[in-house]
Design a protein around this motif. Sequence first.
Motif, PDB file in Angstrom:
ATOM      1  N   ARG A  15      -7.377   2.869  -3.187  1.00 40.64           N
ATOM      2  CA  ARG A  15      -8.587   2.776  -4.019  1.00 40.64           C
ATOM      3  C   ARG A  15      -8.344   3.382  -5.406  1.00 40.64           C
ATOM      4  N   ALA A  25      -5.630   4.760   2.364  1.00 43.43           N
ATOM      5  CA  ALA A  25      -6.761   3.984   1.856  1.00 43.43           C
ATOM      6  C   ALA A  25      -7.313   4.620   0.581  1.00 43.43           C
ATOM      7  N   GLY A  26      -7.405   5.932   0.560  1.00 45.13           N
ATOM      8  CA  GLY A  26      -7.852   6.628  -0.646  1.00 45.13           C
ATOM      9  C   GLY A  26      -6.907   6.416  -1.813  1.00 45.13           C
ATOM     10  N   PRO A  45      -3.835   6.559   7.794  1.00 46.14           N
ATOM     11  CA  PRO A  45      -4.579   5.468   7.171  1.00 46.14           C
ATOM     12  C   PRO A  45      -5.652   5.928   6.180  1.00 46.14           C
ATOM     13  N   GLU A  46      -6.318   7.041   6.441  1.00 50.08           N
ATOM     14  CA  GLU A  46      -7.366   7.502   5.526  1.00 50.08           C
ATOM     15  C   GLU A  46      -6.791   7.897   4.183  1.00 50.08           C
ATOM     16  N   ARG A  47      -5.709   8.656   4.191  1.00 43.48           N
ATOM     17  CA  ARG A  47      -5.094   9.090   2.939  1.00 43.48           C
ATOM     18  C   ARG A  47      -4.527   7.901   2.175  1.00 43.48           C
TER      19      ARG A  47
END
Length: 133
Positions: free
Chosen positions: A101, A97-98, A93-95
């Motif tokens: 963006r 989300a980046g 999820p972090e990658r």
Amino acid sequence: MDLLGRGPADRLEAVRDLLDEAGPLAAGQPAASEEEPEARTPAAVQRAAAILVVEAWLALARDLAVAGAGRADLAPGTELTPDLASLGARIGPERLAGMIRLLERIVDGLRDNAASPRLALERAMLSWPRTGA
């Protein structure tokens, strides 16, 4: 989905083809035939084509994030790619989300005429998380 497993050189090579293929769609014209000589694509058409490509990638990134979070039923892309949930989970999820963006910033820049279409696609192409990374 093949994009996720490709290296930087392969990704950069695909940018021109993406712009060429999306150009007629953005201009509302049929695709050029192999027999027609290539005319220079106007900057406005290249920009519109780049926006189409980046918006498709943005939809894919969102579907990967949603499906990877266990809600594949809410991701329209699962109809086209059944392994969306497992790919989304592997990327994380972090990658994702980046990446979402970044793609949103790129679309905004293209709409504001602040970005070169080719450079914008190259930046996005190189930023896609790799499934093996």
